[in-house]
Structure formats: C-alpha cells, structure tokens
Write an enzyme that holds these catalytic residues in place. Structure first.
Site, PDB file in Angstrom:
ATOM      1  N   VAL A 121       0.838  -1.199   0.000  1.00  0.00           N
ATOM      2  CA  VAL A 121       0.000   0.000   0.000  1.00  0.00           C
ATOM      3  C   VAL A 121       0.878   1.257   0.000  1.00  0.00           C
ATOM      4  O   VAL A 121       0.663   2.188  -0.788  1.00  0.00           O
ATOM      5  CB  VAL A 121      -0.954   0.005   1.222  1.00  0.00           C
ATOM      6  N   GLU A 157     -10.293   5.690   6.556  1.00  0.00           N
ATOM      7  CA  GLU A 157     -11.161   5.122   5.513  1.00  0.00           C
ATOM      8  C   GLU A 157     -10.624   3.789   4.981  1.00  0.00           C
ATOM      9  O   GLU A 157     -11.389   2.869   4.682  1.00  0.00           O
ATOM     10  CB  GLU A 157     -11.289   6.123   4.355  1.00  0.00           C
ATOM     11  N   VAL A 162     -11.299  -0.291   6.429  1.00  0.00           N
ATOM     12  CA  VAL A 162     -12.424  -1.204   6.150  1.00  0.00           C
ATOM     13  C   VAL A 162     -12.767  -1.153   4.672  1.00  0.00           C
ATOM     14  O   VAL A 162     -13.012  -0.074   4.122  1.00  0.00           O
ATOM     15  CB  VAL A 162     -13.682  -0.813   6.960  1.00  0.00           C
ATOM     16  N   GLY A 208     -11.163  -1.515   1.864  1.00  0.00           N
ATOM     17  CA  GLY A 208     -10.226  -0.948   0.887  1.00  0.00           C
ATOM     18  C   GLY A 208     -10.689   0.329   0.228  1.00  0.00           C
ATOM     19  O   GLY A 208     -10.823   1.375   0.866  1.00  0.00           O
ATOM     20  N   GLU A 257      -3.461 -15.620   1.928  1.00  0.00           N
ATOM     21  CA  GLU A 257      -2.091 -15.567   2.425  1.00  0.00           C
ATOM     22  C   GLU A 257      -1.622 -16.983   2.750  1.00  0.00           C
ATOM     23  O   GLU A 257      -2.442 -17.900   2.888  1.00  0.00           O
ATOM     24  CB  GLU A 257      -2.059 -14.740   3.707  1.00  0.00           C
ATOM     25  N   ASP A 314     -10.254 -10.942  10.608  1.00  0.00           N
ATOM     26  CA  ASP A 314     -10.177  -9.731   9.790  1.00  0.00           C
ATOM     27  C   ASP A 314     -11.561  -9.075   9.676  1.00  0.00           C
ATOM     28  O   ASP A 314     -11.710  -7.865   9.898  1.00  0.00           O
ATOM     29  CB  ASP A 314      -9.642 -10.122   8.396  1.00  0.00           C
ATOM     30  N   LYS A 328     -13.186  -5.335  11.236  1.00  0.00           N
ATOM     31  CA  LYS A 328     -13.912  -4.371  10.395  1.00  0.00           C
ATOM     32  C   LYS A 328     -15.337  -4.170  10.931  1.00  0.00           C
ATOM     33  O   LYS A 328     -15.861  -3.054  10.910  1.00  0.00           O
ATOM     34  CB  LYS A 328     -13.932  -4.869   8.946  1.00  0.00           C
ATOM     35  N   GLY A 358      -5.850  -4.779  -1.818  1.00  0.00           N
ATOM     36  CA  GLY A 358      -4.926  -4.498  -2.930  1.00  0.00           C
ATOM     37  C   GLY A 358      -4.288  -3.144  -2.746  1.00  0.00           C
ATOM     38  O   GLY A 358      -4.892  -2.207  -2.190  1.00  0.00           O
TER      39      GLY A 358
HETATM   40  N1  HSE Z   1      -7.268  -9.987   3.835  1.00  0.00           N
HETATM   41  C1  HSE Z   1      -8.317  -9.047   3.582  1.00  0.00           C
HETATM   42  C2  HSE Z   1      -9.286  -9.626   2.587  1.00  0.00           C
HETATM   43  C3  HSE Z   1      -7.839  -7.735   3.027  1.00  0.00           C
HETATM   44  O1  HSE Z   1      -9.142 -10.756   2.133  1.00  0.00           O
HETATM   45  O2  HSE Z   1     -10.243  -8.946   2.279  1.00  0.00           O
HETATM   46  C4  HSE Z   1      -7.288  -6.843   4.071  1.00  0.00           C
HETATM   47  O3  HSE Z   1      -8.246  -6.515   5.025  1.00  0.00           O
END
Ligand code: HSE
Length: 437
Positions: free
Chosen positions: A18, A134, A137, A139, A195, A206, A210, A312
């Site tokens: 990023v 921003e 959450v 992207g 990952e 994750d 959020k 991304g």
């Molecule tokens: N690993 C997360 C996803 C992206 O798959 O959406 C980063 O929050």
C-alpha cells in the site's frame, strides 16, 4: 503546479504494497492534488523496517528512508502521518505520539482501531488533530465517510457486509464449481488471494475487526473486536453450498451489526461475523470474486449498498489519498474533521439474544415417529420450523430443517438436545440464514 502556499508535509510509516502505491499516486497526481488542496503535498520521510531493499523504481529520493519511525513522527516539520504498517505495537505508540503532538493521522490499521481505537481517538482529541481511517475497512470503498458524515442526520438500523475478499473468493468459487473448502482455498492461495497463513481471513478475525469499526460509526458507540461474536467459515461444506442452492440461497461470510432491544427491552447493539445463507435475490448474493460490499439500512435513507475492491495496493492507496487530501485541507483551513461520536454508549447484546434463523442438516434413523420427536425438540425450545426436507439413505434419512427467526440461544439449545438423541446419527451442519423473511 505552484500554489504559492507552503507544502503540507507528510511522513509515511510503511512502504510495502500500500505504502509504495501511496508514494506513486502522490507523485503521479501531484498537480491535481495541489490544485484540489490549494498547496502541494511533500513527503519528508518514509519509515521502513529495513533500509537497502529494492525500492529503486519508486519516484522518491532514497535519502527520505529511515528506520526510526518514532523519530520521524516527532519531527516538527511533519504535518500529516500516514500509517500503513498494521498491527497493534509499535503502530499505537507512533500514532498516539503523532496525534498528541497535533499531527493529523491517516491510517489503514484495522486491528489497532478495532482493538484500541479509544486510545487513538483520545489522543486526537488531546492534540486537536484529525484521525482518518477510511482504508481500514473495505479498501477502496468510500464507506466510513458516509457513515461518519453523510448519514449523521439519520438513524442507522443495520449494517450487513461482505468485508473479506479472500473468503468471498473461496465461497464464490465453492458456489460456482461445487468444490469443497480445501480445494477452493488452494485455488485462492495459488491466485494470490489467500495468504500463506489464511487464519485471519478464514476464521473471521479480519472481518470481526472491520465489523467493530463499522458498528462504532453506525451506532455512535465504542465497539471493540472483543465485542464481536465471531465464527469462521472453514466448516462450510460442499453439501451446505448445494443445500443452499436448493433453497435459492448462497453462502457468504457476513458481518452484521444491528440495533435492537435486548431481553430487558433496552436498546442495544448486536455485532457478529459468521457464515450465513442469504437468498440469491439479496443484493449481497451477487457480490462475487474477491469483491466487498456493505449494505446499510437507515430509517430515513432506506437501503444503501456500497460495492468495490476491498483490498490491494492501489485500491487501498486510493482511500488513503482521499483521507490525506481531507486532512491537508483541514490543516490549511485551520479546522478539524468531525471528532469521534460515541455518545450513545449502547450496550452490546449477547449472541444468545440475536434473532436469526437456522438451517440444520441431520442424519436420523428412518422410522416411525422420528420426525415427530425431532420436531418436538424444536417446539420445546420455542423454535418454529419453516421447512423440512427429507431424503432417504438406506436405514437412515437426511433431514434438512430451516427455522423461523428465534433467539440464537434457543436455536443452540435445540441443536444440543438433538445431538443427544439416539435417533440422531449425526448433525451434519448448522448454518445461520439471514436476509429474508
Ligand atoms: N485480507 C483481507 C481480505 C484484506 O481478504 O479482504 C485486508 O483486510
């Protein structure tokens, strides 16, 4: 382009996927950004873990790189700190130092905001500084600003989202091909969506972080990741997906945050992350691949849907840059963004009180009275059955029961009692059903 005004000076913490896109966009769009803000943006330092890594193609002076992040955020010539490192520490120390010192912060750090957002908000109030997040959450999707500003005249009642792209890719692939979880995860890993250690995604950590951030903004209440009920999606089977299809549904890993009364009638908030069947007619059902989408319901606005890329480098950098522009404009105008709104202090409703529907598949002995016994267990726990499907399997039968809405505790107790029955060979799966009557 020269604006005549002195530059707004930026410190960047982190220069990975990023961070490097932030640097590139700042360079490529410098003239437009200067025109929009009324002053140029200038990077005065970039903190990285190690110097000397190949960053040759970045349009930035190599002398700006440092390993001393704390030293960088303390510098007097920094106006805005951008953090794209992630994790709780040392990011929390860097950002509280920056905010208390009156520097604006733009961060993508969902884990820190969800675990200890209060510390950051308090430091921002203390230093009279802006805190923007921003990118933390979903992207690229403009979502927090609408919740934080556009909907502040309204009353949000529910937020339902697909906020994890990796699991959405896996579930979409299972739905499209009939593959099992393992096979779909393998494909996601090969294509670079998952990952090497997919735990945070597939176990819902994750999405839970959020969910906490979204619920805090939607309900003007501090909600942390620990307040979120979380169930991962590793147990979703190809048979569940097939059964969902037969019902006109698909399975998604949902984050749900809703207002409602608790058992004593007090207004409260329920926040949860779990896989759920949703009707194919629901707007979230058509969100495929690794896309994110969030469905917001508010009393006056009605239903709103936000859709786009949730991860991304470039999409996330877009959200970061939007916040940088806002923070820079505020500094030039000598003003601040709206500060944290947590006045409502709504209590968190336990998962047992969340009203949902269940889809239960169970293998039972196929003989007289079995269905009546099974139905009796549901009735004993005051759970109303909506549909029953049965298919024969030699001496046994597979029953698929879908309930009407009931408190989660009643549904869980029903499943526990079913498990204890001799006539129940096994409970093949239990899934929540959301988004329908
Ligand atoms: N690993 C997360 C996803 C992206 O798959 O959406 C980063 O929050």
């Amino acid at each position: 382009m020269s604006s005549g005004k002195p530059a707004v000076r930026l410190a960047l913490l982190g220069c990975g996927t990023v961070g490097s896109e932030v640097v590139r966009l700042l360079h490529d769009q410098a003239d437009d950004l200067t025109a929009r803000i009324g002053a140029p943006l200038e990077i005065v330092g970039i903190a990285v873990r190690r110097l000397g890594r190949e960053r040759g193609n970045l349009p930035v002076d190599p002398a700006l790189f440092t390993t001393d992040a704390l030293g960088l955020v303390k510098r007097d010539d920094v106006d805005v700190v951008i953090e794209v490192v992630g994790g709780i520490e040392p990011a929390r120390s860097w950002l509280t130092e920056a905010l208390r010192g009156g520097k604006s912060v733009v961060t993508a750090n969902k884990a820190l905001l969800a675990e200890d957002g209060a510390t950051l908000h308090d430091a921002a109030a203390e230093g009279g500084a802006d805190l923007y997040y921003e990118a933390s959450v979903a992207g690229a999707i403009p979502l927090l600003r609408p919740l934080r500003e556009s909907l502040h005249g309204d009353r949000v009642t529910r937020v339902t989202g697909i906020v994890n792209g990796t699991t959405n890719f896996i579930l979409s692939s299972m739905d499209a091909t009939g593959a099992g979880f393992g096979e779909a995860l393998e494909e996601a890993t090969e294509l670079g969506y998952a990952e090497a250690d997919p735990t945070a995604d597939v176990e819902g950590f994750d999405a839970a972080a959020k969910a906490a951030i979204l619920a805090s903004l939607a309900f003007h209440t501090r909600v942390t990741a620990a307040d979120v009920f979380r169930e991962g999606m590793t147990g979703v089977t190809a048979a569940d997906v097939a059964s969902a299809k037969e019902m006109g549904c698909t399975i998604k890993l949902l984050c749900l945050a809703e207002r409602g009364a608790d058992s004593s009638g007090q207004e409260s908030v329920s926040v949860r992350v779990h896989p759920a069947m949703i009707p194919r007619s629901h707007p979230l059902a058509s969100v495929g691949d690794a896309f994110n989408a969030v469905f917001v319901e508010a009393e006056a606005a009605g239903q709103l849907m936000f859709y786009g890329r949730g991860a991304g480098g470039t999409p996330t950098a877009s959200a970061v840059l939007g916040d940088v522009v806002a923070a820079a404009r505020n500094r030039l105008a000598g003003t601040r963004a709206p500060s944290e709104s947590a006045y409502a202090h709504l209590p968190i409703r336990p998962i047992g009180e969340a009203v949902t529907r269940y889809h239960v598949s169970l293998e039972v002995a196929d003989r007289q009275g079995v269905l009546a016994t099974v139905a009796g267990v549901f009735a004993r726990h005051e759970v109303s059955i909506a549909t029953v499907r049965q298919s024969g399997r030699d001496e046994d039968a597979m029953l698929v029961i879908v309930t009407h809405g009931a408190p989660d505790a009643n549904l869980a107790a029903t499943v526990e009692d079913l498990r204890a029955l001799d006539i129940v060979r096994s409970i093949a799966s239990v899934l929540r059903v959301e988004g329908g009557a």
